[in-house]
Design a protein around this motif. Structure first.
Motif, PDB file in Angstrom:
ATOM      1  N   GLU A 142      46.762  46.266  51.249  1.00 30.14           N
ATOM      2  CA  GLU A 142      47.780  46.889  50.410  1.00 30.14           C
ATOM      3  C   GLU A 142      47.294  46.943  48.967  1.00 30.14           C
ATOM      4  N   THR A 143      47.719  47.959  48.241  1.00 34.09           N
ATOM      5  CA  THR A 143      47.381  48.079  46.825  1.00 34.09           C
ATOM      6  C   THR A 143      48.647  47.941  45.994  1.00 34.09           C
ATOM      7  N   SER A 144      48.572  47.096  44.947  1.00 32.17           N
ATOM      8  CA  SER A 144      49.717  46.906  44.063  1.00 32.17           C
ATOM      9  C   SER A 144      49.631  47.888  42.895  1.00 32.17           C
ATOM     10  N   GLU A 145      50.553  47.788  41.970  1.00 32.92           N
ATOM     11  CA  GLU A 145      50.537  48.642  40.778  1.00 32.92           C
ATOM     12  C   GLU A 145      49.893  47.943  39.587  1.00 32.92           C
ATOM     13  N   LEU A 146      49.493  46.695  39.774  1.00 31.26           N
ATOM     14  CA  LEU A 146      48.873  45.926  38.698  1.00 31.26           C
ATOM     15  C   LEU A 146      47.426  46.334  38.475  1.00 31.26           C
ATOM     16  N   THR A 147      46.993  46.353  37.222  1.00 28.49           N
ATOM     17  CA  THR A 147      45.566  46.492  36.946  1.00 28.49           C
ATOM     18  C   THR A 147      44.948  45.099  36.914  1.00 28.49           C
ATOM     19  N   ALA A 148      43.633  45.043  37.010  1.00 33.48           N
ATOM     20  CA  ALA A 148      42.939  43.754  36.984  1.00 33.48           C
ATOM     21  C   ALA A 148      43.223  43.009  35.686  1.00 33.48           C
ATOM     22  N   ALA A 149      43.189  43.725  34.567  1.00 31.22           N
ATOM     23  CA  ALA A 149      43.443  43.084  33.273  1.00 31.22           C
ATOM     24  C   ALA A 149      44.875  42.562  33.179  1.00 31.22           C
ATOM     25  N   ASP A 150      45.830  43.315  33.731  1.00 30.81           N
ATOM     26  CA  ASP A 150      47.229  42.859  33.742  1.00 30.81           C
ATOM     27  C   ASP A 150      47.344  41.515  34.457  1.00 30.81           C
ATOM     28  N   LEU A 151      46.710  41.428  35.614  1.00 28.90           N
ATOM     29  CA  LEU A 151      46.800  40.209  36.410  1.00 28.90           C
ATOM     30  C   LEU A 151      46.087  39.052  35.710  1.00 28.90           C
ATOM     31  N   ALA A 152      44.934  39.306  35.156  1.00 26.27           N
ATOM     32  CA  ALA A 152      44.190  38.252  34.467  1.00 26.27           C
ATOM     33  C   ALA A 152      44.990  37.681  33.304  1.00 26.27           C
ATOM     34  N   ARG A 153      45.655  38.548  32.566  1.00 24.84           N
ATOM     35  CA  ARG A 153      46.410  38.096  31.388  1.00 24.84           C
ATOM     36  C   ARG A 153      47.573  37.182  31.770  1.00 24.84           C
ATOM     37  N   ARG A 154      48.064  37.305  32.985  1.00 29.63           N
ATOM     38  CA  ARG A 154      49.144  36.426  33.441  1.00 29.63           C
ATOM     39  C   ARG A 154      48.728  34.946  33.431  1.00 29.63           C
ATOM     40  N   PHE A 155      47.413  34.726  33.553  1.00 31.77           N
ATOM     41  CA  PHE A 155      46.937  33.352  33.716  1.00 31.77           C
ATOM     42  C   PHE A 155      46.093  32.865  32.544  1.00 31.77           C
ATOM     43  N   GLU A 156      46.183  33.573  31.415  1.00 33.86           N
ATOM     44  CA  GLU A 156      45.387  33.228  30.240  1.00 33.86           C
ATOM     45  C   GLU A 156      45.520  31.767  29.851  1.00 33.86           C
ATOM     46  N   ASP A 157      46.741  31.259  29.887  1.00 28.51           N
ATOM     47  CA  ASP A 157      46.995  29.897  29.412  1.00 28.51           C
ATOM     48  C   ASP A 157      47.277  28.922  30.552  1.00 28.51           C
ATOM     49  N   ALA A 158      46.882  29.292  31.778  1.00 30.99           N
ATOM     50  CA  ALA A 158      47.257  28.486  32.948  1.00 30.99           C
ATOM     51  C   ALA A 158      46.216  27.441  33.330  1.00 30.99           C
ATOM     52  N   GLY A 159      45.004  27.552  32.759  1.00 30.24           N
ATOM     53  CA  GLY A 159      43.962  26.604  33.141  1.00 30.24           C
ATOM     54  C   GLY A 159      43.171  27.030  34.367  1.00 30.24           C
ATOM     55  N   VAL A 160      43.215  28.335  34.676  1.00 27.73           N
ATOM     56  CA  VAL A 160      42.433  28.851  35.813  1.00 27.73           C
ATOM     57  C   VAL A 160      40.942  28.735  35.496  1.00 27.73           C
ATOM     58  N   ALA A 161      40.156  28.252  36.469  1.00 27.65           N
ATOM     59  CA  ALA A 161      38.732  27.967  36.237  1.00 27.65           C
ATOM     60  C   ALA A 161      37.882  29.226  36.161  1.00 27.65           C
ATOM     61  N   ALA A 162      38.232  30.249  36.941  1.00 28.07           N
ATOM     62  CA  ALA A 162      37.413  31.467  36.982  1.00 28.07           C
ATOM     63  C   ALA A 162      38.194  32.591  37.638  1.00 28.07           C
ATOM     64  N   ILE A 163      37.741  33.803  37.390  1.00 28.52           N
ATOM     65  CA  ILE A 163      38.237  34.986  38.089  1.00 28.52           C
ATOM     66  C   ILE A 163      37.064  35.588  38.851  1.00 28.52           C
ATOM     67  N   ILE A 164      37.267  35.829  40.146  1.00 26.64           N
ATOM     68  CA  ILE A 164      36.266  36.537  40.940  1.00 26.64           C
ATOM     69  C   ILE A 164      36.751  37.979  41.066  1.00 26.64           C
ATOM     70  N   TYR A 165      36.011  38.890  40.445  1.00 27.52           N
ATOM     71  CA  TYR A 165      36.429  40.291  40.411  1.00 27.52           C
ATOM     72  C   TYR A 165      35.595  41.106  41.398  1.00 27.52           C
ATOM     73  N   THR A 166      36.258  41.686  42.378  1.00 27.03           N
ATOM     74  CA  THR A 166      35.588  42.485  43.412  1.00 27.03           C
ATOM     75  C   THR A 166      36.027  43.943  43.337  1.00 27.03           C
ATOM     76  N   ASP A 167      35.055  44.820  43.249  1.00 26.00           N
ATOM     77  CA  ASP A 167      35.328  46.256  43.356  1.00 26.00           C
ATOM     78  C   ASP A 167      35.222  46.612  44.837  1.00 26.00           C
ATOM     79  N   ILE A 168      36.359  46.778  45.488  1.00 25.14           N
ATOM     80  CA  ILE A 168      36.386  47.007  46.934  1.00 25.14           C
ATOM     81  C   ILE A 168      35.610  48.264  47.316  1.00 25.14           C
ATOM     82  N   GLU A 169      35.629  49.259  46.443  1.00 29.69           N
ATOM     83  CA  GLU A 169      34.980  50.527  46.772  1.00 29.69           C
ATOM     84  C   GLU A 169      33.456  50.427  46.740  1.00 29.69           C
ATOM     85  N   ARG A 170      32.944  49.274  46.359  1.00 30.30           N
ATOM     86  CA  ARG A 170      31.498  49.055  46.407  1.00 30.30           C
ATOM     87  C   ARG A 170      31.117  47.953  47.380  1.00 30.30           C
TER      88      ARG A 170
END
Length: 242
Positions: A142-170
């Motif tokens: 399923e595809t949501s309406e969120l962009t990658a940057a939108d989702l990342a910004r949700r966790f700016e201050d959460a203490g998340v260790a890393a973001i693994i960014y995958t371009d599915i089309e590649r």
């Protein structure tokens, strides 16, 4: 810069998908633990594991294979796929997974990600899988309406260790990493970003060393490593992690 070899698990076997399609899986090894040990002996320092069945089922499915991998290796491993609640997160961390990767739940229940990151500092990563620039969930079904940057910004201050960014089309088709999009995400967040999807050759590894991409924590390699398009020793020496 860390180069993560990937082990994607489907029905207890080590596979690679094309464009995230479960019915387009190629089996590369019937013994994921032996494959993980081979990666460690080649000099890799950190393993990336995905429970593909679990991503679709919403709960761990290839647990036995993951546990066998953990028994076979001493290098740290990160795991994603079907991890949707605190109990599952804690169970995997207790079993020896260095950090869990939360994908679908990061979209569906961001409060859970925050709670997990607070409870297990440095051991929770967020997987952002994008298709046409939008975040995909439920094993990319399923595809949501969120962009990658939108989702990342949700966790700016959460203490998340890393973001693994995958371009599915590649992913799985050896088209090369989408480094401009990955770098743009890295510039949009303070969270370290790992590139994934499409790493095709040693030229992609060289590309990672360019100044504009040095802010990335690393990249994940799958099919190119299994196909022999990338020589592990050469890649690791190039990145200075041999």
């Amino acid at each position: 810069m860390i180069l993560f070899p990937a082990i994607d698990l489907k029905d207890g076997k080590c596979v690679r998908l094309r464009l995230g399609e479960m019915d387009a899986a190629t089996v590369f090894n019937d013994d994921p633990a032996a494959q993980a040990l081979a990666f460690e002996r080649q000099g890799f320092k950190y393993l990336h594991i995905v429970d593909l069945n679990g991503a679709f089922a919403g709960k761990p499915v290839n647990g036995a294979a993951v546990e066998a991998i953990l028994k076979a290796i001493s290098m740290p491993a990160q795991l994603g796929g079907g991890i949707r609640d605190l109990a599952t997160i804690e169970a995997w961390l207790d079993k020896g997974i260095r950090r869990v990767i939360l994908g679908t739940v990061a979209v569906r229940d961001p409060a859970l990600v925050r709670e997990a990151a607070k409870r297990f500092p440095g051991r929770v990563a967020v997987g952002i899988d994008a298709k046409g620039g939008k975040v995909a969930v439920e094993g990319w079904a399923e595809t949501s309406e969120l962009t990658a940057a939108d989702l990342a910004r949700r966790f700016e201050d959460a203490g998340v260790a890393a973001i693994i960014y995958t371009d599915i089309e590649r992913d799985g088709i050896l088209k090369g990493l989408n480094l401009p999009a990955t770098a743009a995400l890295a510039e949009a967040t303070r969270i370290p970003v790992i590139a994934s999807g499409g790493l095709a050759s040693i030229d992609d590894v060289r590309e990672l060393m360019k100044p504009e991409y040095r802010m990335l924590e690393g990249a994940i390699t799958g099919r190119a490593l299994y196909d022999g398009r990338i020589d592990a020793k050469e890649a690791l020496e190039l990145l200075g992690t041999a």
